[in-house]
Design a protein around this motif. Structure first.
Motif, PDB file in Angstrom:
ATOM      1  N   LEU A 220      48.848  -0.716  48.160  1.00 33.16           N
ATOM      2  CA  LEU A 220      48.456   0.481  48.912  1.00 33.16           C
ATOM      3  C   LEU A 220      48.707   1.778  48.151  1.00 33.16           C
ATOM      4  CD1 LEU A 220      49.649  -0.445  52.511  1.00 33.16           C
ATOM      5  CD2 LEU A 220      47.568  -1.078  51.301  1.00 33.16           C
ATOM      6  N   VAL A 221      49.712   1.792  47.286  1.00 32.61           N
ATOM      7  CA  VAL A 221      50.014   3.017  46.529  1.00 32.61           C
ATOM      8  C   VAL A 221      49.319   3.001  45.171  1.00 32.61           C
ATOM      9  CG1 VAL A 221      51.841   4.423  45.516  1.00 32.61           C
ATOM     10  CG2 VAL A 221      52.216   3.301  47.725  1.00 32.61           C
ATOM     11  N   GLN A 222      49.572   1.971  44.375  1.00 33.21           N
ATOM     12  CA  GLN A 222      49.082   1.966  42.999  1.00 33.21           C
ATOM     13  C   GLN A 222      47.624   1.527  42.875  1.00 33.21           C
ATOM     14  OE1 GLN A 222      51.820   0.158  40.139  1.00 33.21           O
ATOM     15  NE2 GLN A 222      53.449   0.266  41.662  1.00 33.21           N
ATOM     16  N   ARG A 223      47.251   0.477  43.604  1.00 35.92           N
ATOM     17  CA  ARG A 223      45.899  -0.060  43.430  1.00 35.92           C
ATOM     18  C   ARG A 223      44.855   0.718  44.227  1.00 35.92           C
ATOM     19  NH1 ARG A 223      47.055  -5.075  44.038  1.00 35.92           N
ATOM     20  NH2 ARG A 223      47.099  -5.530  41.815  1.00 35.92           N
ATOM     21  N   PHE A 224      45.099   0.916  45.524  1.00 38.57           N
ATOM     22  CA  PHE A 224      44.098   1.551  46.389  1.00 38.57           C
ATOM     23  C   PHE A 224      44.307   3.057  46.555  1.00 38.57           C
ATOM     24  CE2 PHE A 224      44.144  -2.821  48.594  1.00 38.57           C
ATOM     25  CZ  PHE A 224      43.219  -3.316  47.695  1.00 38.57           C
ATOM     26  N   HIS A 225      45.521   3.544  46.269  1.00 34.66           N
ATOM     27  CA  HIS A 225      45.841   4.976  46.396  1.00 34.66           C
ATOM     28  C   HIS A 225      45.623   5.481  47.826  1.00 34.66           C
ATOM     29  CE1 HIS A 225      46.070   4.994  42.024  1.00 34.66           C
ATOM     30  NE2 HIS A 225      44.866   4.444  41.992  1.00 34.66           N
ATOM     31  N   TRP A 226      46.005   4.667  48.799  1.00 33.75           N
ATOM     32  CA  TRP A 226      45.890   5.064  50.202  1.00 33.75           C
ATOM     33  C   TRP A 226      47.131   5.821  50.671  1.00 33.75           C
ATOM     34  CZ3 TRP A 226      44.028  -0.357  52.310  1.00 33.75           C
ATOM     35  CH2 TRP A 226      42.689  -0.523  51.976  1.00 33.75           C
ATOM     36  N   SER A 228      51.152   7.674  49.598  1.00 37.79           N
ATOM     37  CA  SER A 228      52.064   8.186  48.576  1.00 37.79           C
ATOM     38  C   SER A 228      53.353   7.355  48.606  1.00 37.79           C
ATOM     39  CB  SER A 228      52.389   9.647  48.836  1.00 37.79           C
ATOM     40  OG  SER A 228      53.177   9.778  50.023  1.00 37.79           O
ATOM     41  N   GLN A 229      54.147   7.462  47.546  1.00 35.68           N
ATOM     42  CA  GLN A 229      55.430   6.757  47.516  1.00 35.68           C
ATOM     43  C   GLN A 229      56.322   7.195  48.668  1.00 35.68           C
ATOM     44  OE1 GLN A 229      56.710   4.414  45.649  1.00 35.68           O
ATOM     45  NE2 GLN A 229      55.394   4.233  43.843  1.00 35.68           N
ATOM     46  N   PHE A 247      58.277  -6.610  59.183  1.00 30.06           N
ATOM     47  CA  PHE A 247      56.852  -6.537  58.864  1.00 30.06           C
ATOM     48  C   PHE A 247      56.102  -5.542  59.747  1.00 30.06           C
ATOM     49  CE2 PHE A 247      55.366 -10.292  56.172  1.00 30.06           C
ATOM     50  CZ  PHE A 247      56.538 -10.316  55.452  1.00 30.06           C
ATOM     51  N   THR A 248      56.737  -5.027  60.793  1.00 30.33           N
ATOM     52  CA  THR A 248      56.077  -3.977  61.576  1.00 30.33           C
ATOM     53  C   THR A 248      55.951  -2.687  60.771  1.00 30.33           C
ATOM     54  OG1 THR A 248      58.233  -3.536  62.606  1.00 30.33           O
ATOM     55  CG2 THR A 248      56.634  -4.826  63.882  1.00 30.33           C
ATOM     56  N   THR A 249      56.474  -2.681  59.554  1.00 34.13           N
ATOM     57  CA  THR A 249      56.140  -1.614  58.602  1.00 34.13           C
ATOM     58  C   THR A 249      54.632  -1.445  58.523  1.00 34.13           C
ATOM     59  OG1 THR A 249      58.135  -2.029  57.290  1.00 34.13           O
ATOM     60  CG2 THR A 249      56.307  -0.931  56.173  1.00 34.13           C
ATOM     61  N   ALA A 250      53.906  -2.561  58.631  1.00 31.51           N
ATOM     62  CA  ALA A 250      52.439  -2.512  58.587  1.00 31.51           C
ATOM     63  C   ALA A 250      51.882  -1.660  59.721  1.00 31.51           C
ATOM     64  CB  ALA A 250      51.864  -3.927  58.659  1.00 31.51           C
ATOM     65  N   THR A 251      52.520  -1.714  60.889  1.00 30.85           N
ATOM     66  CA  THR A 251      52.074  -0.914  62.030  1.00 30.85           C
ATOM     67  C   THR A 251      52.139   0.570  61.694  1.00 30.85           C
ATOM     68  OG1 THR A 251      52.984  -2.625  63.507  1.00 30.85           O
ATOM     69  CG2 THR A 251      52.433  -0.494  64.489  1.00 30.85           C
ATOM     70  N   PHE A 252      53.238   0.979  61.102  1.00 28.32           N
ATOM     71  CA  PHE A 252      53.419   2.387  60.722  1.00 28.32           C
ATOM     72  C   PHE A 252      52.355   2.812  59.710  1.00 28.32           C
ATOM     73  CE2 PHE A 252      55.212   5.908  58.374  1.00 28.32           C
ATOM     74  CZ  PHE A 252      55.905   6.638  59.325  1.00 28.32           C
ATOM     75  N   VAL A 253      52.155   1.991  58.685  1.00 29.29           N
ATOM     76  CA  VAL A 253      51.168   2.305  57.651  1.00 29.29           C
ATOM     77  C   VAL A 253      49.774   2.407  58.271  1.00 29.29           C
ATOM     78  CG1 VAL A 253      50.022   1.440  55.576  1.00 29.29           C
ATOM     79  CG2 VAL A 253      52.515   1.288  55.785  1.00 29.29           C
ATOM     80  N   GLY A 254      49.428   1.440  59.126  1.00 27.01           N
ATOM     81  CA  GLY A 254      48.107   1.450  59.749  1.00 27.01           C
ATOM     82  C   GLY A 254      47.879   2.693  60.589  1.00 27.01           C
ATOM     83  N   TYR A 255      48.917   3.134  61.322  1.00 30.52           N
ATOM     84  CA  TYR A 255      48.772   4.330  62.150  1.00 30.52           C
ATOM     85  C   TYR A 255      48.598   5.570  61.291  1.00 30.52           C
ATOM     86  CZ  TYR A 255      49.317   7.484  66.099  1.00 30.52           C
ATOM     87  OH  TYR A 255      49.077   8.443  67.057  1.00 30.52           O
ATOM     88  N   VAL A 256      49.383   5.668  60.231  1.00 27.84           N
ATOM     89  CA  VAL A 256      49.283   6.835  59.343  1.00 27.84           C
ATOM     90  C   VAL A 256      47.884   6.919  58.721  1.00 27.84           C
ATOM     91  CG1 VAL A 256      50.123   7.816  57.168  1.00 27.84           C
ATOM     92  CG2 VAL A 256      51.748   6.960  58.865  1.00 27.84           C
ATOM     93  N   LEU A 257      47.302   5.765  58.395  1.00 21.43           N
ATOM     94  CA  LEU A 257      46.011   5.759  57.711  1.00 21.43           C
ATOM     95  C   LEU A 257      44.811   5.842  58.645  1.00 21.43           C
ATOM     96  CD1 LEU A 257      46.684   3.037  54.983  1.00 21.43           C
ATOM     97  CD2 LEU A 257      46.650   5.519  54.690  1.00 21.43           C
TER      98      LEU A 257
END
Length: 364
Positions: A220-226, A228-229, A247-257
């Motif tokens: 998500l950061v290096q390959r797709f650049h969606w 920031s660190q 793994f609910t980290t994915a929930t946070f990322v999905g909401y931010v994006l």
């Protein structure tokens, strides 16, 4: 889970619980969620599998979505340092109690205790957890081999070794092995690419939340650049401090994006492989206990699983027991758990409130 399922409710024996724990350790994905899914199947078949897994994930997902909303709305996270300060010592006590209880079944003979001790030492040195699990299984199988009346390797054991070897190599096949990614413009972002990215990660990830951080960073950061660190680190922090699977980290990322739709898609994507892998492995786990040699192999896996839990608890203790208040909180929590069997959920909530209060007073 051990407290609720084994000691409090009596749904499973210690041996059944350990077998399911080892099975969860052998497949990619979130171990805690996979263990809940296994328990659901043991209790109520396929319907129980779906209900247990879903009910284990949804509360954590909703909490993380609330944090993500605040993050997007206000540009920062609510103060979580104090909560972590109070919760971690309680978790040390809870895990220590579970280790003591599970150790009675997992380490019932001296050979198993020696295997667990070796696995613990190697685990603390950073040896790959899959290698530890299989080495422990092979060691106990080799010790059992001379005593067998019929010396043959059961098909279930061969299937297990082949399947796990294939899954362990899968990251290399889908481009997650090197940890490097090409630089360039951001990849197109939508619900479908987002969902597929998390399905891939959920299908190949072994290990802890720190391994999840490396995988998310690679894609998500290096390959797709969606992301920031900084955004990624904030997501991992929220996944760790909220109840439920990391793994609910994915929930946070999905909401931010992608807002609430992205949160749902990312959550389903990263957890869906766990349901599939558990469903495919259920019969295999049952077959292993029917063979003396495979049963010995599973005993070794259980001893190594216990050692991996112990290694995580020791690592957590080094980061959690920072001063006199945290040490006292861990000791009092352990006393309440062992002497009065206080529900661990109340202790965690109490630790969170106490940690936050101490932070506000400038103590934590």
């Amino acid at each position: 889970m051990e407290e609720e399922v084994v000691r409090r409710r009596g749904w499973l024996t210690q041996q059944q619980f350990l077998d399911l724990l080892s099975a969860a350790n052998l497949i990619p994905g979130p171990n805690s969620t996979e263990l809940a899914i296994h328990i659901g199947y043991e209790r109520r078949g396929w319907k129980g599998l779906l209900v247990a897994g879903t009910c284990f994930i949804v509360p954590a997902m909703l909490l993380v979505m609330a944090f993500a909303w605040a993050y997007v709305r206000f540009g920062t996270l609510p103060a979580l340092t104090g909560v972590l300060y109070g919760v971690k010592p309680v978790i040390v006590a809870v895990v220590a109690q579970a280790l003591w209880s599970l150790g009675k079944s997992a380490l019932r003979t001296w050979p198993l205790r020696l295997v667990a001790g070796a696995a613990l030492g190697l685990g603390l040195l950073g040896v790959n957890e899959l290698l530890l699990l299989f080495a422990a299984g092979l060691a106990t199988g080799a010790l059992r081999w001379p005593t067998l009346a019929h010396r043959q390797v059961p098909p279930a054991l061969l299937k297990l070794v082949g399947a796990v070897a294939a899954l362990a190599l899968l990251p290399l096949l889908v481009g997650l092995g090197s940890g490097t990614a090409p630089t360039g413009a951001a990849a197109p972002l939508g619900l479908l690419p987002l969902g597929l990215a998390f399905v891939k990660i959920g299908s190949v990830l072994y290990g802890s939340g720190y391994v999840l951080l490396a995988f998310l960073d690679a894609d998500l950061v290096q390959r797709f650049h969606w992301l920031s660190q900084g955004q990624l680190l904030d997501a991992v922090v929220v996944g760790q401090v909220t109840p439920g699977p990391v793994f609910t980290t994915a929930t946070f990322v999905g909401y931010v994006l992608q807002g609430w739709q992205g949160a749902l898609v990312a959550t389903v994507g990263i957890f869906l492989p766990a349901f599939v892998f558990v469903g495919l492995s259920i019969k295999l786990v049952a077959q292993l206990r029917q063979s003396p040699l495979a049963g010995a192999f599973l005993d070794g896996l259980n001893a190594a699983s216990w050692a991996l839990m112990a290694a995580v608890s020791l690592t957590l203790a080094r980061t959690a027991l920072l001063d006199i208040p945290t040490v006292l909180l861990a000791v009092v929590s352990a006393f309440l758990l062992l002497r009065y069997q206080v529900n661990s959920a109340w202790l965690v909530l109490g630790g969170a409130a106490l940690g936050y209060g101490l932070q506000q007073l400038g103590i934590g």
